[in-house]
Write a protein that holds these residues in place. Structure first.
Motif, PDB file in Angstrom:
ATOM      1  N   PRO A 175      -3.607 -15.841   5.800  1.00 42.04           N
ATOM      2  CA  PRO A 175      -4.198 -14.681   5.244  1.00 42.04           C
ATOM      3  C   PRO A 175      -3.678 -13.237   5.799  1.00 42.04           C
ATOM      4  O   PRO A 175      -3.131 -13.333   6.820  1.00 42.04           O
ATOM      5  CB  PRO A 175      -5.825 -15.032   5.636  1.00 42.04           C
ATOM      6  CG  PRO A 175      -5.498 -15.526   6.848  1.00 42.04           C
ATOM      7  CD  PRO A 175      -4.473 -16.469   6.987  1.00 42.04           C
ATOM      8  N   VAL A 176      -3.787 -12.434   4.963  1.00 45.42           N
ATOM      9  CA  VAL A 176      -3.339 -11.100   4.894  1.00 45.42           C
ATOM     10  C   VAL A 176      -4.048 -10.576   6.316  1.00 45.42           C
ATOM     11  O   VAL A 176      -5.344 -10.896   6.530  1.00 45.42           O
ATOM     12  CB  VAL A 176      -3.403 -10.287   4.107  1.00 45.42           C
ATOM     13  CG1 VAL A 176      -3.304  -8.677   4.134  1.00 45.42           C
ATOM     14  CG2 VAL A 176      -2.638 -10.573   2.611  1.00 45.42           C
ATOM     15  N   PHE A 217      -4.456  -4.038   0.764  1.00 45.88           N
ATOM     16  CA  PHE A 217      -5.318  -3.055   1.656  1.00 45.88           C
ATOM     17  C   PHE A 217      -4.557  -1.831   1.463  1.00 45.88           C
ATOM     18  O   PHE A 217      -5.182  -0.703   1.489  1.00 45.88           O
ATOM     19  CB  PHE A 217      -5.365  -3.680   3.010  1.00 45.88           C
ATOM     20  CG  PHE A 217      -6.291  -4.499   3.154  1.00 45.88           C
ATOM     21  CD1 PHE A 217      -7.611  -4.260   3.200  1.00 45.88           C
ATOM     22  CD2 PHE A 217      -5.932  -5.824   3.527  1.00 45.88           C
ATOM     23  CE1 PHE A 217      -8.631  -5.293   3.619  1.00 45.88           C
ATOM     24  CE2 PHE A 217      -6.653  -6.825   3.692  1.00 45.88           C
ATOM     25  CZ  PHE A 217      -8.026  -6.628   3.922  1.00 45.88           C
ATOM     26  N   ASN A 218      -3.368  -1.745   0.891  1.00 46.43           N
ATOM     27  CA  ASN A 218      -2.745  -0.518   0.675  1.00 46.43           C
ATOM     28  C   ASN A 218      -3.092   0.439  -0.257  1.00 46.43           C
ATOM     29  O   ASN A 218      -2.721   1.442  -0.377  1.00 46.43           O
ATOM     30  CB  ASN A 218      -1.089  -0.704   0.757  1.00 46.43           C
ATOM     31  CG  ASN A 218      -0.370  -1.149   1.734  1.00 46.43           C
ATOM     32  OD1 ASN A 218      -1.030  -1.117   3.038  1.00 46.43           O
ATOM     33  ND2 ASN A 218       0.446  -1.885   1.760  1.00 46.43           N
ATOM     34  N   THR A 219      -4.075  -0.048  -1.143  1.00 49.52           N
ATOM     35  CA  THR A 219      -4.509   0.604  -2.215  1.00 49.52           C
ATOM     36  C   THR A 219      -5.632   1.523  -1.856  1.00 49.52           C
ATOM     37  O   THR A 219      -6.326   2.144  -2.865  1.00 49.52           O
ATOM     38  CB  THR A 219      -5.046  -0.377  -3.591  1.00 49.52           C
ATOM     39  OG1 THR A 219      -5.687  -1.201  -3.118  1.00 49.52           O
ATOM     40  CG2 THR A 219      -3.312  -0.913  -4.086  1.00 49.52           C
ATOM     41  N   ILE A 220      -6.240   1.077  -0.725  1.00 48.42           N
ATOM     42  CA  ILE A 220      -7.515   1.852  -0.272  1.00 48.42           C
ATOM     43  C   ILE A 220      -7.144   3.190  -0.137  1.00 48.42           C
ATOM     44  O   ILE A 220      -6.436   3.657   0.838  1.00 48.42           O
ATOM     45  CB  ILE A 220      -8.318   0.975   0.641  1.00 48.42           C
ATOM     46  CG1 ILE A 220      -8.683  -0.306   0.444  1.00 48.42           C
ATOM     47  CG2 ILE A 220      -9.277   2.101   1.321  1.00 48.42           C
ATOM     48  CD1 ILE A 220      -9.093  -1.020   1.722  1.00 48.42           C
ATOM     49  N   GLY A 274       0.296  -3.010   8.390  1.00 44.80           N
ATOM     50  CA  GLY A 274      -0.111  -4.318   7.711  1.00 44.80           C
ATOM     51  C   GLY A 274       1.137  -5.806   8.217  1.00 44.80           C
ATOM     52  O   GLY A 274       2.232  -5.309   8.282  1.00 44.80           O
ATOM     53  N   HIS A 275       0.781  -6.724   7.701  1.00 45.72           N
ATOM     54  CA  HIS A 275       1.589  -7.875   8.180  1.00 45.72           C
ATOM     55  C   HIS A 275       1.375  -8.836   6.682  1.00 45.72           C
ATOM     56  O   HIS A 275       0.560  -8.970   6.160  1.00 45.72           O
ATOM     57  CB  HIS A 275       0.977  -8.619   9.286  1.00 45.72           C
ATOM     58  CG  HIS A 275       0.805  -7.974  10.342  1.00 45.72           C
ATOM     59  ND1 HIS A 275       1.940  -7.795  11.271  1.00 45.72           N
ATOM     60  CD2 HIS A 275      -0.008  -7.499  11.047  1.00 45.72           C
ATOM     61  CE1 HIS A 275       1.762  -6.992  12.182  1.00 45.72           C
ATOM     62  NE2 HIS A 275       0.069  -6.712  12.347  1.00 45.72           N
ATOM     63  N   ASP A 276       2.764  -9.228   6.377  1.00 51.35           N
ATOM     64  CA  ASP A 276       2.767 -10.322   5.116  1.00 51.35           C
ATOM     65  C   ASP A 276       2.781 -11.695   5.658  1.00 51.35           C
ATOM     66  O   ASP A 276       3.637 -12.491   5.459  1.00 51.35           O
ATOM     67  CB  ASP A 276       4.317  -9.855   4.548  1.00 51.35           C
ATOM     68  CG  ASP A 276       4.419  -8.436   4.140  1.00 51.35           C
ATOM     69  OD1 ASP A 276       3.361  -7.882   3.495  1.00 51.35           O
ATOM     70  OD2 ASP A 276       5.464  -7.956   3.927  1.00 51.35           O
TER      71      ASP A 276
END
Length: 64
Positions: free
Chosen positions: A28-29, A7-10, A23-25
């Motif tokens: 599911p993400v 999601f960081n690429t949006i 965000g959480h690692d």
């Protein structure tokens, strides 16, 4: 905009201005979002857009 991967690429034009993202690692993400004080200034715009949408729907369908 990349459609796969993190999601960081949006792209975002004003990161952290309208909403905060955490965000959480895990699988599911998952991502938590929270509106910022600046984002809260959109309340009037969102209410007016909602009102317009309801009026438009009435004109098209005759109901809300």
């Amino acid at each position: 905009m990349q459609t796969t991967g993190s999601f960081n690429t949006i792209p975002c034009h004003a990161p952290g201005r309208i909403r905060n993202e955490e965000g959480h690692d895990n699988k599911p993400v998952s991502v938590n979002y929270a509106i910022t004080e600046y984002g809260l200034t959109l309340e009037t715009v969102i209410k007016e857009l909602s009102h317009w949408g309801n009026t438009h729907r009435i004109q098209l369908m005759g109901k809300v």
